[in-house]
Design a protein around this motif. Structure first.
Motif, PDB file in Angstrom:
ATOM      1  N   ALA A  83       0.828  -1.208   0.000  1.00 43.53           N
ATOM      2  CA  ALA A  83       0.000   0.000   0.000  1.00 43.53           C
ATOM      3  C   ALA A  83       0.861   1.258   0.000  1.00 43.53           C
ATOM      4  N   ASP A  84       1.924   1.256   0.780  1.00 48.10           N
ATOM      5  CA  ASP A  84       2.808   2.423   0.845  1.00 48.10           C
ATOM      6  C   ASP A  84       3.517   2.673  -0.482  1.00 48.10           C
ATOM      7  N   ALA A  85       3.685   1.615  -1.265  1.00 51.02           N
ATOM      8  CA  ALA A  85       4.330   1.763  -2.571  1.00 51.02           C
ATOM      9  C   ALA A  85       3.366   2.301  -3.625  1.00 51.02           C
ATOM     10  N   GLY A  86       2.106   2.517  -3.233  1.00 52.06           N
ATOM     11  CA  GLY A  86       1.138   3.115  -4.149  1.00 52.06           C
ATOM     12  C   GLY A  86       0.146   2.161  -4.764  1.00 52.06           C
ATOM     13  N   THR A  87       0.168   0.882  -4.363  1.00 51.71           N
ATOM     14  CA  THR A  87      -0.799  -0.076  -4.896  1.00 51.71           C
ATOM     15  C   THR A  87      -2.085  -0.016  -4.078  1.00 51.71           C
ATOM     16  N   PRO A  88      -3.237   0.279  -4.702  1.00 48.09           N
ATOM     17  CA  PRO A  88      -4.503   0.258  -3.960  1.00 48.09           C
ATOM     18  C   PRO A  88      -4.792  -1.158  -3.460  1.00 48.09           C
ATOM     19  N   VAL A  89      -5.139  -1.273  -2.185  1.00 51.42           N
ATOM     20  CA  VAL A  89      -5.366  -2.580  -1.571  1.00 51.42           C
ATOM     21  C   VAL A  89      -6.805  -2.676  -1.073  1.00 51.42           C
ATOM     22  N   ILE A  90      -7.489  -3.746  -1.461  1.00 48.78           N
ATOM     23  CA  ILE A  90      -8.822  -4.080  -0.966  1.00 48.78           C
ATOM     24  C   ILE A  90      -8.688  -5.320  -0.093  1.00 48.78           C
ATOM     25  N   VAL A  91      -9.226  -5.271   1.118  1.00 46.20           N
ATOM     26  CA  VAL A  91      -9.217  -6.441   1.992  1.00 46.20           C
ATOM     27  C   VAL A  91     -10.532  -7.185   1.812  1.00 46.20           C
ATOM     28  N   ALA A  92     -10.444  -8.496   1.655  1.00 47.33           N
ATOM     29  CA  ALA A  92     -11.635  -9.330   1.467  1.00 47.33           C
ATOM     30  C   ALA A  92     -11.679 -10.432   2.513  1.00 47.33           C
ATOM     31  N   ASN A  93     -12.892 -10.836   2.884  1.00 48.38           N
ATOM     32  CA  ASN A  93     -13.151 -12.023   3.692  1.00 48.38           C
ATOM     33  C   ASN A  93     -12.804 -11.875   5.172  1.00 48.38           C
ATOM     34  N   VAL A  94     -11.575 -11.534   5.494  1.00 51.71           N
ATOM     35  CA  VAL A  94     -11.171 -11.378   6.885  1.00 51.71           C
ATOM     36  C   VAL A  94     -10.129 -10.262   6.962  1.00 51.71           C
ATOM     37  N   GLY A  95     -10.317  -9.377   7.964  1.00 44.42           N
ATOM     38  CA  GLY A  95      -9.378  -8.279   8.137  1.00 44.42           C
ATOM     39  C   GLY A  95     -10.020  -6.911   8.169  1.00 44.42           C
ATOM     40  N   VAL A  96     -11.333  -6.842   8.409  1.00 49.59           N
ATOM     41  CA  VAL A  96     -12.016  -5.552   8.396  1.00 49.59           C
ATOM     42  C   VAL A  96     -11.450  -4.593   9.447  1.00 49.59           C
ATOM     43  N   ASN A  97     -10.947  -5.125  10.542  1.00 52.99           N
ATOM     44  CA  ASN A  97     -10.425  -4.268  11.607  1.00 52.99           C
ATOM     45  C   ASN A  97      -8.985  -3.822  11.368  1.00 52.99           C
ATOM     46  N   GLN A  98      -8.388  -4.299  10.288  1.00 47.84           N
ATOM     47  CA  GLN A  98      -6.992  -3.955  10.012  1.00 47.84           C
ATOM     48  C   GLN A  98      -6.817  -2.952   8.858  1.00 47.84           C
TER      49      GLN A  98
END
Length: 637
Positions: free
Chosen positions: A122-137
């Motif tokens: 993410a810091d390198a500029g890649t948009p990241v979507i979290v799926a399935n598990v990890g909503v709190n992160q």
């Protein structure tokens, strides 16, 4: 520099500028000019999950992701470790990020191991979507949003169902040690059952060792004969629990519930149908994979994503709907049978905002084999819209999408449609009216929250006294926007004056804004709740040479106000992403009509704040062949 028109030229641009807002103008649109398809340019999306290839759940999620990749011209690069090894998944994430995809989708079952490499991507500029598990992160890893299930809430739903079945002592089976989602499910289950005086013991097993897992569950049931309920947090736990209960001949005494759906061996949907299991908590993995890739592709192309997470679950499958849900899993991705969806909005045909919504709806209809019947009144007339809703319902569509700008007039005909068994999705306006009209969910913007977002931006720009412009009297969405703006600005000691104007009379509206600014020199910020108000406010500020001294913000997007944001005449535009709104509304309606399933919570396509920092990228969505594209509502390019 954006030049606002003179009085003489203002009336000639009413249909180009003043009709760009939420609900301004009228007529049925003519055919649009052919425009570039945004999917023409392929984008790469890296998707790294912790799911195993032999797990039916992950096969379904992957199938959904692949279908979205096909629909949106995505080069999907899917990978998963051969075992539930977070270190192996971390390496796959690093490898995927090293290929420089346009976006990434990841799961986070073990934050301690996975947060580092995801944050690096993410810091390198890649948009990241979290799926399935990890909503709190999300904040921890720098991700944009989440697509999946609220697992603690899902556990609570399971607890409610178990409590209603008379369970007062239960075992919750965790089959994968490091997966925080499973822990959350048991925690929610424990909390809910405790509210009715029940207790829960957590049993950890190795899901890949079915015989060992079965033995561990059987031992727990034997050691505590008071246990009368078992909740499996996944398919592997269900298989072991079912075998243990059968082996002890305890099927009548011990109630069984499970998470996630399987129509293979073990077949938990058949178990629900024949009474061996009480329920399955379904998070709709096909839709989960599909929506995650859809969000990633939209973000990669246009720098926009839904404002809040998309919750694909929990959806409770019981004997009442198990047969219909089974049809989903036996025919995932198969849409041979064409269905009809009626869509009745208050949006006017020559309003580019509504043309983009309709274009999104039409694209979803194409993607999901839907016969879309779109209708809107010739003017912003709620009585005419009510008549169109009644007529649409009389044609017996499989589902209906509606907007509710005037609840007093529209509630009754919508309730009549839903009361007949027709699934109804509310779109754009009416989020608080779902229960009142019998609708299943909402797709659009949280208007009060959007107003608060605007208030925060105005306060940060130094605004202490704002003017909020409402350009359409009966539209509750505009009132909600002003209310949220007022609430947020008052929290920093500011005040707001609300001004009502007629959005279809641009000259008079501009004069009203100018008069208000002259009468109260303390006003140092103007918020337009739509593009008619933006045009009027811009003209007033220009006539008084007040740009800079009075901050300007707007709801909804046109090439005009995006350019104003870029050159500093406007602070921001609040975008609710109309193309995505129309698309998702029809997608939800079609899924519900076919399979009796829909996202558990509303899909909020906005608010998304457009500032100078991201306006150039967003302009790509609305520019294309502008002004013709935006004026005619062509497919975003």
């Amino acid at each position: 520099m954006v030049v606002w028109p003179s009085r003489r030229s203002q009336m000639s641009i009413v249909t180009v500028a003043a009709c760009l807002g939420l609900a301004a103008c009228a007529t049925t649109p003519g055919p649009t000019n052919p425009v570039q398809n945004p999917n023409q340019s392929k984008v790469a999306v890296g998707m790294v999950t912790h799911g195993q290839a032999n797990d039916p759940f992950w096969a379904q999620a992957k199938q959904g992701a692949e279908q979205a990749a096909s629909d949106f011209n995505v080069d999907l690069r899917y990978s998963a470790p051969p075992t539930t090894d977070p270190q192996a998944q971390a390496q796959l994430i690093t490898d995927a990020a090293g290929q420089k995809p346009a976006a990434m989708v990841v799961t986070i079952p073990d934050p301690a191991v996975l947060a580092g490499p995801i944050k690096q991507a993410a810091d390198a500029g890649t948009p990241v979507i979290v799926a399935n598990v990890g909503v709190n992160q999300l904040d921890q890893v720098g991700a944009l949003t989440f697509v999946g299930q609220d697992d603690a809430l899902a556990g609570q739903q399971a607890g409610t169902a178990m409590g209603q079945a008379g369970v007062n002592r239960a075992v919750c089976v965790i089959h994968e040690e490091q997966n925080t989602a499973l822990t959350d499910r048991c925690s929610g289950f424990q909390q809910q059952l405790a509210m009715t005086g029940g207790t829960v013991a957590v049993v950890h097993v190795n899901g890949s060792d079915q015989q060992g897992a079965q033995t561990a569950i059987a031992n727990a049931l034997t050691q505590d004969p008071a246990v009368n309920g078992v909740l499996a947090t996944g398919i592997q736990g269900f298989s072991a629990a079912s075998a243990a209960i059968t082996g002890l001949n305890a099927g009548g005494r011990v109630k069984l519930g499970t998470f996630d759906v399987s129509v293979e061996n073990p077949d938990d949907l058949t178990a629900v149908q024949n009474g061996e299991a009480l329920f399955v908590v379904d998070q709709q993995p096909f839709l989960q994979g599909y929506d995650a890739v859809q969000v990633a592709a939209f973000q990669a192309r246009f720098g926009q994503h839904p404002f809040r997470p998309i919750y694909t679950g929990p959806s409770l499958v019981t004997t009442d709907n198990a047969a219909k849900v089974t049809s989903l899993y036996q025919g995932l991705g198969k849409q041979e049978q064409r269905i009809s969806v009626a869509m009745v909005t208050h949006g006017q045909g020559f309003d580019p905002f509504w043309a983009l919504i309709r274009k999104g709806a039409e694209q979803a209809a194409s993607d999901f084999n839907v016969d879309l019947a779109y209708a809107s009144p010739a003017t912003t007339n709620p009585d005419e819209q009510a008549k169109l809703i009644i007529e649409a319902g009389g044609k017996n569509p499989a589902a209906m999408v509606v907007t509710i700008p005037d609840p007093g007039v529209l509630t009754a005909p919508i309730k009549q449609a839903s009361g007949s068994g027709l699934p109804v999705v509310v779109m754009n306006i009416g989020a608080t009216l779902l229960d009142q009209v019998g609708a299943i969910t909402y797709v659009g913007q949280d208007e009060t929250l959007a107003g608060q977002e605007a208030g925060t931006a105005m306060a940060q720009a130094g605004v202490t006294h704002g003017l909020c412009i409402i350009h359409e009297e009966q539209n509750i969405a505009l009132t909600d926007r002003c209310n949220g703006f007022q609430q947020q600005l008052s929290s920093t000691g500011g005040t707001v004056t609300v001004l009502h104007v007629n959005g279809s009379q641009l000259h008079d509206a501009q004069q009203a804004v100018a008069s208000e600014l002259q009468q109260d020199p303390s006003i140092n910020g103007v918020l337009a709740t739509g593009l008619p108000g933006f045009s009027a406010a811009g003209g007033a500020l220009q006539s008084q040479n007040a740009f800079g001294k009075v901050k300007l913000g707007s709801f909804d997007v046109s090439t005009t106000n995006l350019t104003a944001v870029q050159n500093g005449q406007a602070q921001f535009a609040v975008d609710q992403q109309p193309f995505l709104q129309g698309y998702d509304a029809v997608q939800v309606a079609a899924f519900q009509a076919r399979f009796g399933q829909h996202p558990f919570r509303p899909i909020y396509t906005g608010p998304s704040l457009i500032t100078k920092a991201n306006s150039a990228q967003v302009l790509k969505l609305y520019q294309g062949n502008a002004p013709v594209l935006v004026q005619q509502g062509g497919y975003p390019s």
